[in-house]
Design an enzyme around this catalytic site. Sequence first.
Site, PDB file in Angstrom:
ATOM      1  CG  ASP A 359      -1.752   1.184   1.388  1.00 40.13           C
ATOM      2  OD1 ASP A 359      -2.340   1.610   0.382  1.00 40.13           O
ATOM      3  OD2 ASP A 359      -1.818   1.739   2.496  1.00 40.13           O
ATOM      4  CB  THR A 361      -2.030   6.575   1.849  1.00 40.94           C
ATOM      5  OG1 THR A 361      -2.139   7.080   0.531  1.00 40.94           O
ATOM      6  CG2 THR A 361      -2.327   7.682   2.853  1.00 40.94           C
ATOM      7  CE  LYS A 515     -14.722  17.174   2.388  1.00 42.12           C
ATOM      8  NZ  LYS A 515     -13.982  17.920   3.417  1.00 42.12           N
ATOM      9  CB  THR A 630      -1.861   3.254  -5.118  1.00 40.46           C
ATOM     10  OG1 THR A 630      -2.394   4.511  -4.752  1.00 40.46           O
ATOM     11  CG2 THR A 630      -1.439   3.310  -6.575  1.00 40.46           C
ATOM     12  CG  ASP A 674      -1.383   2.469   6.685  1.00 33.63           C
ATOM     13  OD1 ASP A 674      -1.772   2.183   5.533  1.00 33.63           O
ATOM     14  OD2 ASP A 674      -1.540   3.602   7.195  1.00 33.63           O
ATOM     15  CG  ASN A 677      -7.031   0.563   2.580  1.00 29.30           C
ATOM     16  OD1 ASN A 677      -6.742   0.929   3.716  1.00 29.30           O
ATOM     17  ND2 ASN A 677      -6.273   0.827   1.547  1.00 29.30           N
TER      18      ASN A 677
END
Length: 1032
Positions: A359, A361, A515, A630, A674, A677
Amino acid sequence: IQDGNCQNAKLKGNDIKTYKYNVLTFLPLNLYEQFKRVANLYFLALLILQIIPDISTLPWYTTLIPLVVVLGVTGIKDLVDDLARHRMDKEINNRKCDVLLDGGFQDLKWRDIQVGDVVRLKKNDFIPADILLLSSSNPNSLTYVETADLTKISSFEKRLFKSNRALIECEEPNNRLDKFVGTMLWEGERYPLSLDNMLLRGCKIRNTEACHGLVIFAGGDTKIMRNGGKTRFKRTKIDELMNYMVYTIFVLLILVAAGLAIGHTFWYEEIGADAWYLFDNKNQGASYRGFLSFWGYIIVLNTMVPISLYVSVEVIRLGQSKFINWDLQMYYPDNDTPAKARTTTLNEQLGQIEYIFSDKTGTLTQNIMEFKKCTIAGRSYGTNPLYFTRIWNRQADRKFTFMDHSLVARIRSGKDKDANEFFKLLSLCHTVMVEHKDGELVYQAASPDEGALVTAARNFGYVFLSRTQDTITIKEMEEEEKTYEMLALLDFNSDRKRMSIILKFPDGRIRLYCKGADTVIYERLSPNTSLKETWSAFLVLQVFANATLRTLCLCYKDITPAEFEAWSRAHKEAQVAMFDRDGALDRVYEQIESNLMLIGASAIEDKLQDGVPETIATLAKADIKIWVLTGDKKETAENIGYSFICCRVTPKQKGNVVSLVKKYKKAVTLSIGDGANDVNMIKTADIGVGISGQEGMQAVMSSDYAFAQFRFLQRLLLVHGRWSYIRMCKFLRYFFFKNFAFTLVHFWYSFFNGFSAQVAYEDWFITLYNLAYSSLPVLLVGLLDQDVNDKLCLKFPKLYLPGQQGSLFNYKNFFISLFHGIFISLIIFFIPYGAFLQTMGQDGEAPSDYQSFAVVTASSLIFIVNLQISLDTSYWTFVNCFAVLGSIAIYFGIMFDIHSAGIHVIFPTPFTFTGAASNALRQPYLWLTIILTVGISLLPIICIQFLHKSIWPSVGDKIQRNRKKYEMEMEVEERKKPPTFQRGQRSRRSAYAFSHSRGYADLISSGRSIRLRPSGRGGSSLSSFNNSVGRM
């Protein structure tokens, strides 16, 4: 449920039982579990065969004692583990909680709580069951709960319900930690219940003095207990290979035993039947005697199948796991997080990784966001340096920086309505919670993205001050505070990739703010949106993405009261749906989120963690392929530039990518992440690694190994993984060799005893060989050995290649160990045999009796196997030296004891070698025989090792040869290195755009309809929009 009384008596109580045994069941259940292992069952069958006098030439205790030791060691380990579970269950079940009984709250043990009870919880209390929150002491009716062991955020809030008489309908108990569906019938109205109305067992009350709740699920029905089931057992390649080799040994054992049985049949027909001195008063034919001989040899040669192998492997793996836990170089002091091996079965597989799936982020990046750039009405900002001060904005964040003075000027002038609307949206459209500490505003966001955006709005003059379930209060440009009524909060999910909020302005206007990802916002824009501004924003977003910034589009829509009223009715119906509630809500959301007007887009920077580029480069040199999975846009993802990229993938697709590589590449895979997901790919990979970072502990709880920083991965693989693989391979090769060398002496002896299944050693030597005489040195090699130190492992990543190739333990190595064992057994048998022929001792007596021969062969074997492990040891410590010398000393000590006259007098039947050791070993001739046997056995091995390292040296051999030189070079490099941290040094930026964090939307708006107005449903933070989903 009425007045706290549950109408369904079939539901479970609240006591839990995680232990497996009690006083009565431990012995039978544990033995049953152990005998489900084929190896243990095999040796039990051998023990039964040894009881039959016509079959066995070995006494029963030669198998019973090793079997009891193996069962005992495993049983003790299981008992210790289960006692710990007993203690934990007792401690948890006896915790106290306030329960409403007879009109007042009384102390009750957790075990006595039932479904339907009303409980009172106080600050720092653990939650005893899955509870529907009814009330809270907080002014905003929220309860803060620490949920690090359940979800990926550190705390979240729950909605107030005031009810003393209600009917609750909800889903059946299940293990879905992320979902709860139910309805409450109260005063003729039906209201939706979701996960964000629930306090889950195992969580802890934080920042809330007191709250009250109703028990919905208790004991084994709670979500955390339902998640305690068995997980998929991961098995290493070496495990699979080792099992196949044990099966191969078993087949060889049957073939050898069958061959020797046939030999006995022919021998008896040709010789045995005519030898009157061998007559045993048994009227048995040659074929039947051959049949009995077959089972006799199955018993005699049973040590070819090593009974202690699996226990020894477990001990080694446990020790290797402890070394990972104790490694201070993988300890992260910033958040006091050590490395943790959460399994003890996969260590050597860490030395065989071919593909890493990461991953980004929070895994490669710090997950610490900074608002860097934006585009508003076709104009970009974020190029000129400006550091915010508190001169014009007393509530600005001192730490906030932004690189453009012109934007501040335009906002303060009040002439740019779009710029003001942009930051008003950021201050209102979110799920952030706020606390006031020491006169300062402290924002609590579900993800760093949301915190960065709300902080940006705060510093540009739109300060978020407070919120309730119905309102949001902000201060605009240092003027008066304004309170906006929140009519609905629209949820995020991986399909929507956006969130919205519907607000009623102080002047009565109704406006929707939205948003989300550009891919979903652009297709929902109104035809009235300026084409020029839309195209300009699109181009700017490409520039932001190429600069590795994380982007979101911001837009709005004005709604008429009639339009909202009609939509609200549909929304309320969807909220109380018991089936496919999420789908129904998504369809309702789709109706209102259309014809949007674009305001602009934000861009956030997420910096890479320290050491990420260097770690990736080092792992690449070790021929490890690194894939980044990602949700980024293609342009953003490509800018990572280090490795293979899969962009716009969902959590499920991450797991599918890992499965594809495992299936078609037949490669050993590792996944690291982390957040929640990442759980799918972590569980799918051969090795799962969790990063304990900003997104909570769900990835860690699902992982096999955990630590705090991505850079520790290179040490986990190149040092601990490589050492574990080399140690395990060396252990297995030697273990098979020493058992072959020991057992096959019986094979050669068979040619001189009529294939009658007689043994070449004394019975007690057979019993203790694997337990006491040869076990400790090889165990220590499996725990401590290392060919090069950790610094050289990291300096020369090519040392990792043998593990990927599986070159240190395979069928070739197995057969080398087999032929090595055959060679040693030949030497051990035939050199003493030749030396004993027509020999006269110095006392005039012939030392060529069977017992003296057994002593000489056994002594030679002990010297050979202990000196052989010495030759194979690369890293010597005092412990290794003590183990080798101690094993030899233990052998002679025990041998002289069991050959003494005293023990024979006490136990005449099992101890029959009276005086054999002292009589044989006082003969110098026999000592010379032992020395000759040992020398001839080891000299070829020494020569082969010398030639191999001289003519065909491996990479490790070359590095070992120049070890001193390399260590001096590294010392010089260390002295030349600058300090680790330098002021003014700019960190490398991330190339990622989106994260997957779940936010606070549901819990903020849940229960809104109880106040006679349909509530919005939420559930995820803004950063969750950043989960850009697409096809791989």
